[in-house]
Design an enzyme around this catalytic site. Structure first.
Site, PDB file in Angstrom:
ATOM      1  N   ASN A 112       6.546   4.157   8.254  1.00 45.18           N
ATOM      2  CA  ASN A 112       7.274   3.653   9.330  1.00 45.18           C
ATOM      3  C   ASN A 112       7.999   4.727   9.928  1.00 45.18           C
ATOM      4  OD1 ASN A 112       6.466   1.066   8.362  1.00 45.18           O
ATOM      5  ND2 ASN A 112       8.237   0.697   7.349  1.00 45.18           N
ATOM      6  N   ASP A 161       4.367  -2.339  -6.743  1.00 45.71           N
ATOM      7  CA  ASP A 161       5.650  -2.591  -5.841  1.00 45.71           C
ATOM      8  C   ASP A 161       6.898  -2.845  -6.611  1.00 45.71           C
ATOM      9  OD1 ASP A 161       7.066  -3.879  -3.414  1.00 45.71           O
ATOM     10  OD2 ASP A 161       5.058  -3.808  -2.647  1.00 45.71           O
ATOM     11  N   HIS A 181      10.485  -7.585  -2.009  1.00 46.60           N
ATOM     12  CA  HIS A 181       9.442  -6.824  -1.099  1.00 46.60           C
ATOM     13  C   HIS A 181       7.957  -7.316  -1.966  1.00 46.60           C
ATOM     14  CE1 HIS A 181       6.798  -3.513  -0.062  1.00 46.60           C
ATOM     15  NE2 HIS A 181       7.566  -3.382   1.151  1.00 46.60           N
ATOM     16  N   SER A 222       4.377  -1.865   5.427  1.00 51.03           N
ATOM     17  CA  SER A 222       4.234  -2.618   4.155  1.00 51.03           C
ATOM     18  C   SER A 222       3.750  -3.972   4.336  1.00 51.03           C
ATOM     19  CB  SER A 222       5.709  -2.649   3.561  1.00 51.03           C
ATOM     20  OG  SER A 222       6.111  -1.669   2.675  1.00 51.03           O
TER      21      SER A 222
END
Length: 363
Positions: A243, A120, A152, A306
Site C-alpha cells: 500500500n 494473518d 483483519h 490486503s
C-alpha cells in the site's frame, strides 16, 4: 540449550548453507554460546540470541553460514481509516466476488477439499459465516493466542471462504477450508521469524494455497528460502503488492517470482491510488470498500491490497477444486483468461481475474 535471562539481546535470524548437517549447526550454537529460540530444520534456518551482540558479526565469517539477518517487523496491508461497520439483512454477495464471476462457478466448483493457509491476525472461529470452514488454527505470535483480536484475518478469511448459508456474505470459494495461522498482534504487526514459522507450518500441514496479505520493503534470504520451499512443495502463493502508492514499490514476498502479486482496484475498475506498482505485479483485484467478515461475528468494509489478495487466493482454490495444477500452471491459467482494465502491466499485471473463464480454459 540455555535460554536463561542473561540472553538479553534481540533475536537474529541465521541462514545456514543448504549443505550443512545438524552436527555442524549445533557446533556453531555451542561455539558462540547461542540460545536457539526457533529452529527450522527443513529450512536450515534458526532464530537465535547471544550473550554478546558482537557475536553475530563474527558469524558471517563462518563457512557454513549464508547470512545473519535482523528479525524485522512485518505489517498487514490494510488502510486503517477504511474500516467501516456494515449492517446486513440476510445474505449479500460482495461486489468483488461477483466481479470475479465466482457465483457462476459454484454449481460445479466451490473450492471443495482445498486447504487455504491464511497467515494473518487469526480468525474468528465462531463467526457464523466462517465456523464450518475453519479447520485448523495455530499461532506463531503467541502460542496460546490463536483467535482474531484485530479483525483483519477474519475479513481476509471471509473473502476467501465465507459460507453460502443465507446470512452475511459469501466468499470466492465458499467450500474451501481455512487453515489459520496467527502471526500478527492486535495492531497488525508481526515479526519475520513468525512469518517463517507460519509458512513452515503451512508446508507441514499440506495446504494448497497460502494467502499473505502482508509485506516488507527489503529482501530477506530467510524469507526467500522459505517461499521457495513452499513453492517446491506445490503450494500456490498469493501476496499483497503493498500500500505504498508508489512506482517500483512492490513489497516482499509479493516481489518474488514464485508468488502471485496482487494490486487493488475499486468496483468501477479504477486502480486504487494507495496500491504499490512494479514489474512484479501479476494481477489486479477488488480492494476498495470490500465487504467481509470481522471479529466478534461482525461485518465491515475494508480497503487495501490486503483485501485484493484473498480474492485471488479464493480464485486459486476454485481452480484447484476442479484440477490439481502446479503453482505455475494456476498462474498461467489465470493470466491467459484475465481481462485488461486499461492500465500498464506495472499497475494491473495480466489484468483482472475472470475465474469462470479460467475454469473453462482448464477444460
Amino acid at each position: 540449550m540455555d535460554t536463561g535471562s542473561h540472553y538479553n539481546y534481540e533475536n537474529k535470524i541465521i541462514v545456514f548453507k543448504k549443505e550443512t548437517r545438524p552436527s555442524q549447526r549445533f557446533e556453531i550454537y555451542k561455539k558462540y554460546g547461542l540460545a536457539v529460540d526457533k529452529n527450522f530444520r527443513r529450512l536450515k534456518i534458526a532464530v537465535c540470541r547471544a550473550k554478546r551482540p558482537e557475536v553475530f558479526s563474527l558469524l558471517s565469517e563462518e563457512p557454513w553460514i549464508e547470512s545473519v539477518e535482523e528479525d524485522v517487523s512485518v505489517n498487514i496491508q490494510v488502510i486503517p481509516e477504511s474500516v467501516k461497520v456494515y449492517s446486513l439483512r440476510g445474505q449479500e454477495i460482495p461486489w468483488g466476488v461477483q466481479k470475479l464471476k465466482a457465483p457462476e462457478c459454484w454449481q460445479s466448483f466451490s473450492g471443495e477439499e482445498i486447504r487455504v493457509g491464511v497467515i494473518d491476525t487469526g480468525v474468528d472461529a465462531n463467526h457464523p459465516d466462517l465456523k464450518d470452514n475453519v479447520k485448523e488454527l495455530t499461532g506463531t505470535y503467541k502460542k496460546n493466542l490463536i483467535s482474531d483480536d484485530n479483525g483483519h484475518g477474519s475479513h481476509v478469511s471471509g473473502t476467501i471462504a465465507a459460507l453460502n448459508n443465507d446470512i452475511g456474505v459469501v466468499g470466492v470459494a465458499p467450500k474451501a477450508k481455512i487453515i489459520s495461522v496467527k502471526a500478527f498482534d492486535k495492531n497488525g504487526s508481526g515479526q519475520l521469524s513468525g512469518i517463517l514459522e507460519a509458512i513452515d507450518w503451512c508446508i507441514s500441514s499440506r495446504v494448497d494455497v497460502i494467502n499473505m496479505s502482508f509485506g516488507i520493503p527489503n529482501d530477506s534470504n530467510a524469507l526467500k528460502r522459505t517461499i521457495q520451499e513452499a513453492y517446491d512443495n506445490g503450494i500456490v502463493l498469493v501476496a499483497a503488492a503493498g500500500n505504498t502508492g508508489k512506482k517500483d514499490s512492490v513489497l516482499f514476498p509479493a516481489k518474488y517470482e514464485e508468488v502471485i502479486a496482487v494490486t487493488a482496484c475499486d468496483r468501477r475498475g479504477t486502480f486504487a491510488p494507495f496500491s504499490s506498482q512494479g514489474k512484479e505485479v501479476d494481477f489486479i483485484a477488488p480492494g476498495v470498500d470490500v465487504l467481509s467478515c470481522y471479529n466478534d461475528g461482525g461485518y465491515v468494509l475494508m480497503s487495501g491490497t490486503s483485501m485484493a489478495c484473498p480474492h485471488v487466493s479464493g480464485a486459486c482454490a476454485l481452480i484447484l477444486s476442479k484440477k490439481r495444477l502446479k503453482p505455475s500452471e494456476v498462474k498461467e491459467v489465470l493470466a491467459r483468461t484475465a481481462r485488461s482494465l486499461g492500465y500498464s502491466k506495472e499497475k494491473q499485471g495480466a489484468g483482472f481475474i475472470d475465474v469462470k473463464r479460467a475454469l473453462t480454459l482448464i477444460d
